[in-house]
Scaffold this motif. Structure first.
Motif, PDB file in Angstrom:
ATOM      1  N   GLY A   1       1.887  10.451  -2.224  1.00 42.19           N
ATOM      2  CA  GLY A   1       1.816   9.671  -3.454  1.00 42.19           C
ATOM      3  C   GLY A   1       1.738   8.166  -3.303  1.00 42.19           C
ATOM      4  O   GLY A   1       1.893   7.428  -4.272  1.00 42.19           O
ATOM      5  N   CYS A   2       1.465   7.644  -2.071  1.00 40.24           N
ATOM      6  CA  CYS A   2       1.364   6.187  -1.879  1.00 40.24           C
ATOM      7  C   CYS A   2       0.091   5.615  -2.511  1.00 40.24           C
ATOM      8  O   CYS A   2      -0.946   6.289  -2.548  1.00 40.24           O
ATOM      9  CB  CYS A   2       1.311   5.840  -0.393  1.00 40.24           C
ATOM     10  N   LEU A   3       0.174   4.368  -2.957  1.00 39.45           N
ATOM     11  CA  LEU A   3      -0.989   3.663  -3.500  1.00 39.45           C
ATOM     12  C   LEU A   3      -2.209   3.804  -2.596  1.00 39.45           C
ATOM     13  O   LEU A   3      -3.314   4.086  -3.063  1.00 39.45           O
ATOM     14  CB  LEU A   3      -0.638   2.176  -3.703  1.00 39.45           C
TER      15      LEU A   3
ATOM     16  N   GLY B   1       0.809  -1.215   0.000  1.00 43.78           N
ATOM     17  CA  GLY B   1       0.000   0.000   0.000  1.00 43.78           C
ATOM     18  C   GLY B   1       0.840   1.262   0.000  1.00 43.78           C
ATOM     19  O   GLY B   1       0.353   2.345  -0.314  1.00 43.78           O
ATOM     20  N   HIS B   2       2.121   1.106   0.364  1.00 36.13           N
ATOM     21  CA  HIS B   2       2.994   2.278   0.412  1.00 36.13           C
ATOM     22  C   HIS B   2       3.948   2.323  -0.775  1.00 36.13           C
ATOM     23  O   HIS B   2       4.974   3.004  -0.737  1.00 36.13           O
ATOM     24  CB  HIS B   2       3.737   2.341   1.755  1.00 36.13           C
ATOM     25  N   ALA B   3       3.606   1.593  -1.836  1.00 38.78           N
ATOM     26  CA  ALA B   3       4.316   1.773  -3.103  1.00 38.78           C
ATOM     27  C   ALA B   3       3.947   3.154  -3.622  1.00 38.78           C
ATOM     28  O   ALA B   3       2.771   3.528  -3.628  1.00 38.78           O
ATOM     29  CB  ALA B   3       3.877   0.703  -4.094  1.00 38.78           C
TER      30      ALA B   3
ATOM     31  N   LEU C   1      -0.695  13.335   1.464  1.00 40.00           N
ATOM     32  CA  LEU C   1       0.284  12.806   2.405  1.00 40.00           C
ATOM     33  C   LEU C   1      -0.298  11.553   3.078  1.00 40.00           C
ATOM     34  O   LEU C   1      -1.416  11.552   3.562  1.00 40.00           O
ATOM     35  CB  LEU C   1       0.601  13.875   3.461  1.00 40.00           C
ATOM     36  N   CYS C   2       0.506  10.485   3.092  1.00 42.35           N
ATOM     37  CA  CYS C   2       0.064   9.206   3.651  1.00 42.35           C
ATOM     38  C   CYS C   2       0.450   9.129   5.132  1.00 42.35           C
ATOM     39  O   CYS C   2       1.322   9.858   5.598  1.00 42.35           O
ATOM     40  CB  CYS C   2       0.763   8.103   2.861  1.00 42.35           C
ATOM     41  N   GLY C   3      -0.180   8.211   5.872  1.00 41.80           N
ATOM     42  CA  GLY C   3       0.170   7.981   7.271  1.00 41.80           C
ATOM     43  C   GLY C   3       1.626   7.573   7.468  1.00 41.80           C
ATOM     44  O   GLY C   3       2.183   7.725   8.553  1.00 41.80           O
ATOM     45  N   CYS C   4       2.255   7.046   6.411  1.00 41.75           N
ATOM     46  CA  CYS C   4       3.660   6.633   6.516  1.00 41.75           C
ATOM     47  C   CYS C   4       4.604   7.822   6.407  1.00 41.75           C
ATOM     48  O   CYS C   4       5.806   7.680   6.591  1.00 41.75           O
ATOM     49  CB  CYS C   4       3.998   5.597   5.450  1.00 41.75           C
ATOM     50  N   GLY C   5       4.064   8.993   6.068  1.00 48.47           N
ATOM     51  CA  GLY C   5       4.894  10.187   5.993  1.00 48.47           C
ATOM     52  C   GLY C   5       5.230  10.634   4.572  1.00 48.47           C
ATOM     53  O   GLY C   5       5.799  11.697   4.385  1.00 48.47           O
TER      54      GLY C   5
HETATM   55 ZN   LIG Z   1       2.367   5.437   2.627  1.00 49.15          ZN
END
Ligand SMILES: [Zn+2]
Length: 322
Positions: free
Chosen positions: A174-176, A156-158, A167-171
């Protein structure tokens, strides 16, 4: 005929679930409670309940715990759990094993679900497949040669957009999952409705767009709502980009999809399949089956049980190998 059983737990962002599972992969008993602020004490209490209620005639093999987190495969420690701060950094395997005195393994929840589909679900007939869990976020698990790959598989973080994006929760932007998951669809719905788009969605929950669910969007799409249909198609297109990347990288025999969003198969997933067919290498795309899971919510518990029973087999295998 079942001869063994184990406890399969799952700590998610909203609920803690603990099951008793036999080695024929039947779920004997299922307990579920809200995680609250202290999911580990909820987990401990539910495990204690099941442990005192073990069926006679089945030998007990310990516990396997699935968590929505990045896990250290060797120690069973939780390295990072953005949606469950209470367990982030916790050495969960030791904590539970020390408390109860039986062996405990810990695995990422999407990895566990993938292994569940391998041992008893839609993946049984495939040697290699990738599982994507499509819910609030996007999780992944990879089966190669019939075994769960011991990797994070944070598919999911590709990154699918390198020039920005939400902005994704991973920081990262542009994450999937920032495009293809339920949270993304709901965010896009809210901003479209703020811009005064004409939509059935405006009539739901007394106009409170923050109460909308992915199911609302799917139901409105079925009723012909143009905005809902385009939101699902847009998310599906992004999912298709992610699936094409997976096909080109791993050439799996199947991609198995699970999670609440696959209820919208005929719009969301069909769009994803069409997009993947445009982008994946044709010879690889022709060989892959894109199919729904058959175990649904039980995949994680069954997969965790499979990993516990598998681990109990290993010492014997090693002896005969020597
Ligand atoms: Zn992510």
């Amino acid at each position: 005929v079942a001869t063994q059983c184990c406890i399969a737990g799952d700590i998610g962002g909203s609920n803690v679930r603990v099951d008793l599972v036999a080695d024929d992969f039947k779920i004997i008993e299922k307990l579920k409670e809200p995680s609250g602020g202290d999911p580990v004490s909820v987990l401990t209490r539910l495990i204690d309940k099941l442990r005192n209620d073990l069926p006679e005639g089945l030998s007990f093999r310990g516990a396997g715990l699935a968590v929505a987190a990045i896990v250290d495969k060797r120690s069973g420690a939780v390295l990072r759990a953005p949606n469950i701060p209470a367990i982030s950094g916790l050495d969960l395997a030791s904590e539970i094993s020390d408390k109860f005195g039986f062996p405990v393994i810990v695995e990422n929840d999407a990895n566990a679900a993938a292994y569940g589909e391998k041992v008893a679900g839609a993946g049984r007939d495939f040697d290699s497949f990738v599982m994507l869990t499509l819910g609030t976020g996007v999780g992944g698990g990879i089966i190669i040669g019939g075994r769960l790959l011991p990797v994070a598989a944070e598919l999911g973080h590709a990154t699918i957009n390198m020039s920005g994006g939400p902005l994704c929760g991973c920081g990262n932007p542009g994450c999937l999952e920032s495009y293809a998951a339920a949270r993304a669809i709901l965010n896009n719905a809210a901003s479209a409705l703020e811009k005064n788009s004409d939509s059935l969605l405006k009539t739901l929950h007394n106009g409170n767009t923050y109460k909308l669910t992915a199911e609302d969007i799917y139901n409105s799409a079925l009723e012909g709502d143009t905005l809902s249909r385009s939101l699902l198609r847009e998310a599906g297109k992004s999912l298709g980009v992610g699936i094409a990347n997976i096909i080109n990288m791993l050439s799996p025999q199947a991609v198995i999809l699970t999670g609440g969003l696959i209820g919208a198969w005929n719009i969301y997933v069909e769009t994803a399949i069409a997009e993947a067919s445009k982008r994946a290498i044709p010879e690889l795309f022709e060989r892959v089956k894109i199919i729904p899971s058959t175990l649904g919510d039980d995949a994680g518990a069954i997969g965790m049980a499979g990993l516990v029973f598998e681990k109990n087999k290993q010492p014997k295998t090693r002896k005969t190998d020597r």
